[in-house]
Each structure stands twice: as structure tokens, then as C-alpha cells.
Design a protein around this motif. Structure first.
Motif, PDB file in Angstrom:
ATOM      1  N   TYR A 119       0.862  -1.181   0.000  1.00 47.32           N
ATOM      2  CA  TYR A 119       0.000   0.000   0.000  1.00 47.32           C
ATOM      3  C   TYR A 119       0.891   1.222   0.000  1.00 47.32           C
ATOM      4  O   TYR A 119       1.822   1.312   0.815  1.00 47.32           O
TER       5      TYR A 119
ATOM      6  N   PRO B  19       0.605   5.222   0.034  1.00 49.32           N
ATOM      7  CA  PRO B  19      -0.174   6.464   0.140  1.00 49.32           C
ATOM      8  C   PRO B  19       0.708   7.700  -0.012  1.00 49.32           C
ATOM      9  O   PRO B  19       1.921   7.648   0.181  1.00 49.32           O
TER      10      PRO B  19
ATOM     11  N   TYR C 233       0.724  11.686   1.486  1.00 51.94           N
ATOM     12  CA  TYR C 233       0.143  12.570   2.487  1.00 51.94           C
ATOM     13  C   TYR C 233       0.546  14.010   2.190  1.00 51.94           C
ATOM     14  O   TYR C 233       1.642  14.281   1.709  1.00 51.94           O
TER      15      TYR C 233
ATOM     16  N   LEU D 233      -4.132  12.228   4.474  1.00 46.99           N
ATOM     17  CA  LEU D 233      -4.094  11.302   3.343  1.00 46.99           C
ATOM     18  C   LEU D 233      -4.665  11.978   2.103  1.00 46.99           C
ATOM     19  O   LEU D 233      -5.782  12.504   2.121  1.00 46.99           O
TER      20      LEU D 233
ATOM     21  N   ALA E 182      -3.897   7.210  -2.634  1.00 47.39           N
ATOM     22  CA  ALA E 182      -3.091   6.015  -2.371  1.00 47.39           C
ATOM     23  C   ALA E 182      -3.288   5.008  -3.494  1.00 47.39           C
ATOM     24  O   ALA E 182      -4.296   5.059  -4.222  1.00 47.39           O
TER      25      ALA E 182
ATOM     26  N   THR F  88       3.698   1.864   8.790  1.00 45.94           N
ATOM     27  CA  THR F  88       3.831   2.718   7.618  1.00 45.94           C
ATOM     28  C   THR F  88       5.130   3.500   7.713  1.00 45.94           C
ATOM     29  O   THR F  88       5.402   4.133   8.736  1.00 45.94           O
TER      30      THR F  88
ATOM     31  N   SER G 296      -6.203   4.256  12.906  1.00 50.05           N
ATOM     32  CA  SER G 296      -6.630   3.517  11.722  1.00 50.05           C
ATOM     33  C   SER G 296      -7.362   2.264  12.170  1.00 50.05           C
ATOM     34  O   SER G 296      -7.392   1.924  13.362  1.00 50.05           O
TER      35      SER G 296
ATOM     36  N   TYR H 118      -4.437   0.588   5.745  1.00 52.55           N
ATOM     37  CA  TYR H 118      -4.815   1.315   4.543  1.00 52.55           C
ATOM     38  C   TYR H 118      -5.213   2.741   4.866  1.00 52.55           C
ATOM     39  O   TYR H 118      -6.369   3.121   4.772  1.00 52.55           O
ATOM     40  N   GLY H 119      -4.216   3.540   5.226  1.00 50.06           N
ATOM     41  CA  GLY H 119      -4.463   4.962   5.433  1.00 50.06           C
ATOM     42  C   GLY H 119      -4.691   5.342   6.876  1.00 50.06           C
ATOM     43  O   GLY H 119      -5.540   4.791   7.561  1.00 50.06           O
TER      44      GLY H 119
ATOM     45  N   THR I  57      -5.355   8.379   9.845  1.00 51.90           N
ATOM     46  CA  THR I  57      -5.853   9.719  10.141  1.00 51.90           C
ATOM     47  C   THR I  57      -4.962  10.273  11.241  1.00 51.90           C
ATOM     48  O   THR I  57      -4.853   9.671  12.313  1.00 51.90           O
TER      49      THR I  57
END
Lengths: 113, 111
Positions: free
Chosen positions: A32, A34, A36, A46, A49, A101, B94, B98-99, B101
Motif C-alpha cells: 500500500y 499512500p 500525504y 491522506l 493512495a 507505515t 486507523s 490502509y491509510g 488519520t
């Protein structure tokens, strides 16, 4: 293997121009990728992505291009606006092993009016 | 719907002191990750909490510790503060990887 390398460090673009930011990764386990956007005094937000089974993703003026074989991906900002002036971070993450991440070092974009 | 809330927004501490930063995740999010962002740098992963346990940890010393509560909120504790700990500390919530905040962060200054 956990690094994400981002370039350029800073970028100045004329209003209406195309801003291009590049990133490269090493660990093929990432699944994945993304991007930002961060404004001064705020946390990253975000933007868009992509997953590695797709070569391109477009959302409005923002497009991610992904090259799995080269282990590179890039962000294109079309018709750049002064309001796009911010710091952009690419990132990579993997679901297996804990969902960590990893972020690139960032690109400071300035769009001249 | 409130996003990620961090407190305090700014903090000044003296070398050697201890600090606790707090984070309330976005509603519906069960995973909290903490990042350190030095000026002009990208966020560096400190650790991640899920189900009240530390699930993953970055390359930070044991002076950095955390906790997650049953309501998914989290704390970051830093002991024996060094000048180099001065940074923006970001909390991200989260449900998957997948992403995230992010909150607006806590600006810590160590003098």
C-alpha cells in the motif's frame, strides 16, 4: 529494506504547471503506497493512495503512477495552484507483520502565483 | 465526527524530565500509531498499539513507552528527556494499514 527515498527535497512550480514528486522503495512486501499532504502546524492528511496491482490512479488533479518492476512511484499534481503549497510525503506500508507505515523525507512544494 | 485529538498542543520541558502525551483516535478506529517528526523531516515510526498491546516498534530507545486504554485512546511517555527529543509528536489512528488519520500533533520543546 525499510526505507522510502523521496525526491526532490523542494520544488517550485508556476501556477497551472505540473508538479512531480518521485519515490522509491526496496521492500517488495509493501502493499500500500499512500501520499500525504501536510500544511504548517497540521498533521499529515491522506491525499491519494495506490496498491501495487494498479499502475495508475487518478483523483481530480492528483495522479499516482506506479512502476512495480522499478519499485518506484510518483505523484503528479496537474494545474498546480498556490493552495497546493505544502509538504508532501510518500509512504509505504504492509499489512503482514504489524501494519507499520514508513514515510519518505518529504518534498516542500511552492506554487508561484 | 471528531478526528484524532491530541493533547497538549505545545509543551516545554527541561532535560531529564518526563512527559506524557495523549491521543484520542477517530471514532471507529482501534489502532493507534505514534510518530516523531523532527523539523523538516518525515515522520519516524515510534510504535503502534492494538488491543491494548504494543504490536510493533521502531528504532526508539526504551525511554519511549506507551499505553492503550480500553476505549482505544493512547498515551506516549518519554523519560529522561534529551534535547534531541524536541520534535512534533504525531498520533495516527486507523482500522487497518490502509491509510491513517493523523492528529495535529504535540510540539515538544526540551530546554
Amino acid at each position: 529494506q525499510q526505507q522510502v527515498k523521496q525526491s526532490p527535497q523542494s520544488l517550485i512550480v508556476q501556477k497551472g504547471g505540473i508538479s512531480i514528486i518521485n519515490c522509491a522503495y526496496e521492500n517488495t512486501a509493501f502493499d500500500y503506497f499512500p501520499w500525504y499532504q501536510q500544511f504548517p502546524g497540521k498533521g499529515p492528511a491522506l491525499l491519494i493512495a495506490i496498491r501495487p496491482d494498479v499502475s495508475e490512479k487518478k483523483e481530480g488533479r492528483f495522479t499516482i503512477s506506479f512502476n512495480k518492476s522499478a519499485k518506484q512511484f510518483s505523484l503528479h499534481i496537474m494545474d498546480s495552484q498556490p493552495g497546493d503549497s505544502a509538504t508532501y510525503f510518500c509512504a509505504a506500508s504492509r499489512g503482514e507483520g504489524g501494519f507499520k507505515t514508513i514515510f519518505g523525507a518529504g518534498t516542500r512544494l511552492f506554487v508561484k502565483a | 465526527d471528531a478526528g484524532v485529538t491530541q493533547s497538549p498542543t505545545h509543551l516545554i520541558k527541561t532535560r531529564g524530565q518526563q512527559v506524557t502525551l495523549r491521543c484520542s483516535p477517530k471514532s471507529g478506529h482501534d489502532t493507534v500509531s505514534w510518530y516523531q517528526q523532527a523539523l523538516g523531516q518525515g515522520p519516524q515510526f515510534i510504535f503502534q498499539y492494538y488491543e491494548e498491546e504494543e504490536r510493533q516498534r521502531g528504532n526508539f530507545p526504551d525511554r519511549f513507552s506507551g499505553h492503550q486504554f480500553p476505549n482505544y485512546s493512547s498515551e506516549l511517555n518519554v523519560n529522561a528527556l534529551l534535547l534531541g527529543d524536541s520534535a512534533l509528536y504525531l498520533c495516527a489512528s486507523s482500522t487497518t494499514h490502509y491509510g491513517y488519520t493523523f492528529g495535529s500533533g504535540t510540539r515538544l520543546t526540551v530546554v
